[in-house]
Write a protein that holds these residues in place. Sequence first.
Motif, PDB file in Angstrom:
ATOM      1  N   PHE A 368      -1.923 -46.806  39.578  1.00 45.11           N
ATOM      2  CA  PHE A 368      -0.692 -46.987  40.347  1.00 45.11           C
ATOM      3  C   PHE A 368      -0.940 -46.724  41.838  1.00 45.11           C
ATOM      4  CE2 PHE A 368       3.228 -45.145  42.149  1.00 45.11           C
ATOM      5  CZ  PHE A 368       4.117 -46.190  41.932  1.00 45.11           C
ATOM      6  N   LEU A 369      -1.698 -45.701  42.147  1.00 45.66           N
ATOM      7  CA  LEU A 369      -1.938 -45.325  43.537  1.00 45.66           C
ATOM      8  C   LEU A 369      -2.817 -46.343  44.268  1.00 45.66           C
ATOM      9  CD1 LEU A 369      -2.446 -41.470  43.134  1.00 45.66           C
ATOM     10  CD2 LEU A 369      -0.479 -42.621  44.148  1.00 45.66           C
ATOM     11  N   THR A 378       0.445 -52.469  38.332  1.00 45.86           N
ATOM     12  CA  THR A 378      -0.176 -51.446  37.493  1.00 45.86           C
ATOM     13  C   THR A 378      -0.109 -51.853  36.026  1.00 45.86           C
ATOM     14  OG1 THR A 378       0.458 -49.730  39.071  1.00 45.86           O
ATOM     15  CG2 THR A 378      -0.151 -49.007  36.865  1.00 45.86           C
ATOM     16  N   ALA A 379       1.061 -52.349  35.614  1.00 51.44           N
ATOM     17  CA  ALA A 379       1.231 -52.751  34.210  1.00 51.44           C
ATOM     18  C   ALA A 379       0.261 -53.881  33.851  1.00 51.44           C
ATOM     19  CB  ALA A 379       2.681 -53.185  33.972  1.00 51.44           C
ATOM     20  N   ARG A 380       0.122 -54.893  34.759  1.00 48.54           N
ATOM     21  CA  ARG A 380      -0.785 -56.003  34.489  1.00 48.54           C
ATOM     22  C   ARG A 380      -2.218 -55.511  34.374  1.00 48.54           C
ATOM     23  NH1 ARG A 380       2.240 -58.698  38.413  1.00 48.54           N
ATOM     24  NH2 ARG A 380       0.529 -58.441  39.933  1.00 48.54           N
ATOM     25  N   ARG A 381      -2.650 -54.655  35.270  1.00 48.85           N
ATOM     26  CA  ARG A 381      -4.026 -54.175  35.241  1.00 48.85           C
ATOM     27  C   ARG A 381      -4.342 -53.370  33.980  1.00 48.85           C
ATOM     28  NH1 ARG A 381      -5.799 -52.222  41.353  1.00 48.85           N
ATOM     29  NH2 ARG A 381      -5.610 -54.283  42.350  1.00 48.85           N
ATOM     30  N   LEU A 382      -3.323 -52.649  33.513  1.00 44.77           N
ATOM     31  CA  LEU A 382      -3.538 -51.822  32.318  1.00 44.77           C
ATOM     32  C   LEU A 382      -3.209 -52.552  31.029  1.00 44.77           C
ATOM     33  CD1 LEU A 382      -2.093 -48.407  33.573  1.00 44.77           C
ATOM     34  CD2 LEU A 382      -4.491 -49.088  33.430  1.00 44.77           C
ATOM     35  N   GLY A 383      -2.521 -53.691  31.177  1.00 48.51           N
ATOM     36  CA  GLY A 383      -2.127 -54.454  29.988  1.00 48.51           C
ATOM     37  C   GLY A 383      -1.036 -53.772  29.193  1.00 48.51           C
ATOM     38  N   ARG A 392       4.863 -42.911  31.904  1.00 51.40           N
ATOM     39  CA  ARG A 392       3.668 -42.105  32.204  1.00 51.40           C
ATOM     40  C   ARG A 392       3.764 -41.458  33.592  1.00 51.40           C
ATOM     41  NH1 ARG A 392      -1.046 -46.250  29.910  1.00 51.40           N
ATOM     42  NH2 ARG A 392      -0.512 -46.035  27.686  1.00 51.40           N
ATOM     43  N   LEU A 393       4.346 -42.177  34.553  1.00 57.59           N
ATOM     44  CA  LEU A 393       4.523 -41.590  35.883  1.00 57.59           C
ATOM     45  C   LEU A 393       5.502 -40.420  35.837  1.00 57.59           C
ATOM     46  CD1 LEU A 393       4.673 -44.748  38.178  1.00 57.59           C
ATOM     47  CD2 LEU A 393       2.767 -43.159  37.879  1.00 57.59           C
ATOM     48  N   LYS A 394       6.528 -40.555  35.019  1.00 59.68           N
ATOM     49  CA  LYS A 394       7.484 -39.461  34.863  1.00 59.68           C
ATOM     50  C   LYS A 394       6.806 -38.251  34.240  1.00 59.68           C
ATOM     51  CE  LYS A 394      11.944 -38.289  32.757  1.00 59.68           C
ATOM     52  NZ  LYS A 394      13.062 -38.786  31.899  1.00 59.68           N
ATOM     53  N   ARG A 395       5.956 -38.516  33.251  1.00 57.34           N
ATOM     54  CA  ARG A 395       5.229 -37.413  32.622  1.00 57.34           C
ATOM     55  C   ARG A 395       4.270 -36.737  33.618  1.00 57.34           C
ATOM     56  NH1 ARG A 395       4.986 -34.267  30.009  1.00 57.34           N
ATOM     57  NH2 ARG A 395       3.062 -34.421  28.781  1.00 57.34           N
ATOM     58  N   SER A 396       3.687 -37.549  34.498  1.00 59.68           N
ATOM     59  CA  SER A 396       2.760 -36.966  35.467  1.00 59.68           C
ATOM     60  C   SER A 396       3.491 -36.034  36.428  1.00 59.68           C
ATOM     61  CB  SER A 396       2.031 -38.072  36.241  1.00 59.68           C
ATOM     62  OG  SER A 396       2.898 -38.734  37.142  1.00 59.68           O
ATOM     63  N   ILE A 397       4.752 -36.350  36.730  1.00 57.28           N
ATOM     64  CA  ILE A 397       5.553 -35.457  37.573  1.00 57.28           C
ATOM     65  C   ILE A 397       5.768 -34.127  36.858  1.00 57.28           C
ATOM     66  CG2 ILE A 397       7.789 -35.110  38.682  1.00 57.28           C
ATOM     67  CD1 ILE A 397       7.978 -38.133  39.028  1.00 57.28           C
TER      68      ILE A 397
END
Length: 434
Positions: A368-369, A378-383, A392-397
């Motif tokens: 994402f960064l 980000t979604a496309r790159r990770l599939g 996942r970003l919310k969890r990282s917070i």
Amino acid sequence: MAEPHRTAGSGIPHPNGQSPDASDKPDSMAVPLPEPIRTLVRQAEKDLGDKLPWYEDLPQDSKQILKELIEIAIASFLTWKGRQDSLPPDTGCDSEQGMVSLPAPLEFSQVISPRQAMDVTRVIVDLLENNITVFAREGEPEDETRDTILRYAWEVAFSAATIYADLAEARNSMGTRTETLIIESLIDGSTGRQVTTGLTMLGWPADYRCFAIVGRTPRGGKTSAGIIHQRIRLTLEQAGARVLMSQHNKLVVILADMEEAGTPADLCAGLLRYFDKESPVCLGPLRHGIHGAVETIQAALNTYTVAPAAEGLSVDGGLPRPLHADDLLPERALMGDEKASDQLYQEVYKSLSNGDRNNPLLVTLSTFLVSGNSLETTARRLGVHPNTVRYRLKRSIEVTGWDAMNPREAFVLQTALKIGQIRDAQEQMQEPRA
């Protein structure tokens, strides 16, 4: 009839025309006193417990010193009065001959406090005033003797005050030098016996919670730096904190032991008025013990150094007051602050990876960064679905406390991830090949 013998310098006749012999004195500080006066002093010593509430709490040796000092004070009065009586009429009190030095000042100050010294002075003066006829020379009017006693009492009180003022100044000077030595040692990372001994001498416990404050006091103002330092110290001490303070490269460096004084931010907020409004006031993290003292002082100093590079920390674009060291972790890491790098590595990278370099939280945040903070990219790159990225970003917070959607916090996270990636690569290089 023969003229009665007078004790040297006292103007007081001694019974039997003989000077008292020091050998018949029971105390170690034998003082030659005329018998009637010695009897009065002995009675006054017996009554000390009734007149001085704190007397009974003194150790026995301190009680003995106090008694001896009272005897010396009375003998000093006799000598002083004798000098005054020898002056020609109408010359008044001679300043050279009239000055009184409190006897045995070192022992006196070690036994009792300044307030207690005034209590003892009052006992001595009462003894003199209540027995004017005993202390008056033959034919001397009582009013004249009383005036002499009052002058002597003033001299003794002034002498005692001077002694305690000098001792306080000496102790303050010694304390200041000790504080400077400790602060400079902690700045250099030294935690040896000299530092711990110095802290013990200044009354610090073996374990404590401490934080540092670094800033610059106003320049060119009407109030001197010394007065400002005293006000800072008094404010912290009144809040219940222990304080070490020193000047370092034109900065004031403060180490405060919180005890039960409140939060570092609250205590620092009460000091902001004493610092230069155009310069940052930096607050180190709360740490424990001697090694924590090194960490928080170095963190606060490094925060002051990197403050000019800090951006986006407040809505108006200025620097927060105080400026927390933990808010400038990436800037501190960039300047080589290993503790800041370690903190970012442990609190961000290690928390996200949880022992797995391919942990989805870590990989998603990193992607994402470097994807311009775009959910879709980000979604496309990770599939994966964009909602998965959001989750996942919310969890990282929740894991790190930093939000990648915030530009400033994204910079903190990106710095932490780069530090982690570099350290992972170094570890891989050191791993033995199969």
